[in-house]
Design an enzyme around this catalytic site. Structure first.
Site, PDB file in Angstrom:
ATOM      1  N   HIS A  62      26.502  61.334  62.042  1.00 47.42           N
ATOM      2  CA  HIS A  62      26.811  62.271  63.125  1.00 47.42           C
ATOM      3  C   HIS A  62      26.235  63.653  62.809  1.00 47.42           C
ATOM      4  CE1 HIS A  62      29.485  63.922  66.355  1.00 47.42           C
ATOM      5  NE2 HIS A  62      29.376  65.005  65.609  1.00 47.42           N
ATOM      6  N   GLU A  63      26.515  64.150  61.603  1.00 52.32           N
ATOM      7  CA  GLU A  63      26.032  65.478  61.233  1.00 52.32           C
ATOM      8  C   GLU A  63      24.516  65.481  61.039  1.00 52.32           C
ATOM      9  OE1 GLU A  63      27.831  67.969  61.537  1.00 52.32           O
ATOM     10  OE2 GLU A  63      29.804  67.042  61.644  1.00 52.32           O
ATOM     11  N   HIS A  66      22.809  65.964  64.387  1.00 55.33           N
ATOM     12  CA  HIS A  66      22.785  67.363  64.832  1.00 55.33           C
ATOM     13  C   HIS A  66      21.617  68.106  64.202  1.00 55.33           C
ATOM     14  CE1 HIS A  66      26.435  67.273  67.089  1.00 55.33           C
ATOM     15  NE2 HIS A  66      27.252  67.170  66.066  1.00 55.33           N
TER      16      HIS A  66
END
Length: 250
Positions: A62-63, A66
């Site tokens: 997820h990170e 980004h």
């Protein structure tokens, strides 16, 4: 979760961890742990072990997503800070990890970005915010397909003791990533959903925006404590899991 300007995400998190809200969060974790007295310590521990891979994979990717999208849009900040990797060490926040494991919600280390590098700032921030939840959705689909492959090509293995454990782990990865996806889409600061709504409706032009954002963790925690988030999360997660399993697994 992402920082809207360099350092903003971490400053918000540090302020939260030093506040009385931390005490409330610890209380919530304890309450979540004792709400099911019928389950034994051994069963509880095994359940947590089985969802560990899902948590680590979900938060890390997820990170990373980004940072990767922000980097693709011309922002060198994530790369300079070593965030363009899926190595959990670069993304896992210890306290956020424990919260997700024990309380059912949590966070990774916020990816710092500098939207000043984007050609179209608001569009860029929307894309970066969507990247994390899109990655969680993609991971859920991929692991659902792995489950399907095992059922088709290794049915005997799935029925074995080891196969059952592997299947439970894969199912945990799917479930955790669906939960992370939907949870992060909630329009509450500092979640991705709030960042998306902020850019779509240009909320920064309103005087209340910064006060609401600054108190984001407190607002989010209050919604969780009073089970407001469950009214949205439970039906959405249930629907999404049923759809994924019906389309990609069974």
């Amino acid at each position: 979760m992402i920082g809207n300007i360099i350092g903003k995400g971490k400053i918000t998190l540090k302020r939260f961890l030093r506040s009385p809200v931390l005490v409330l969060l610890l209380v919530l974790i304890i309450l979540r742990m004792v709400t099911n007295p019928s389950i034994s310590i051994g069963e509880w521990f095994m359940d947590k072990i089985l969802i560990l891979p899902g948590i680590i994979i979900g938060l890390s990717f997820h990170e990373f997503a980004h940072g990767a999208v922000s980097n693709a849009l011309g922002d060198p900040t994530p790369k300079q800070q070593g965030r363009l990797t899926v190595n959990p060490a670069a993304h896992i926040d210890p306290f956020g990890f424990i919260c997700l494991l024990l309380a059912g919600f949590g966070w990774g280390i916020p990816v710092e970005i500098n939207p000043g590098y984007y050609k179209k700032r608001r569009l860029g921030e929307i894309l970066v915010s969507l990247a994390g939840v899109a990655m969680n959705f993609l991971i859920a689909i991929v692991f659902a397909l792995i489950m399907k492959g095992l059922l088709v090509w290794q049915p005997a293995f799935v029925l074995s003791d080891l196969g059952e454990i592997v299947f439970d782990i894969l199912s945990g990865v799917v479930s955790i990533n669906v939960i992370l996806m939907i949870f992060n889409l909630l329009p509450v600061p500092p979640l991705d959903g709030f960042s998306i709504v902020t850019e779509i409706f240009n909320l920064r032009r309103y005087s209340w925006y910064y006060e609401v954002y600054d108190k984001g963790f407190l607002i989010l925690l209050a919604l969780i404590i009073f089970n407001v988030t469950d009214f949205v999360l439970l039906p959405c997660v249930s629907f999404m899991l049923q759809w994924i399993y019906s389309v990609f697994v069974f």
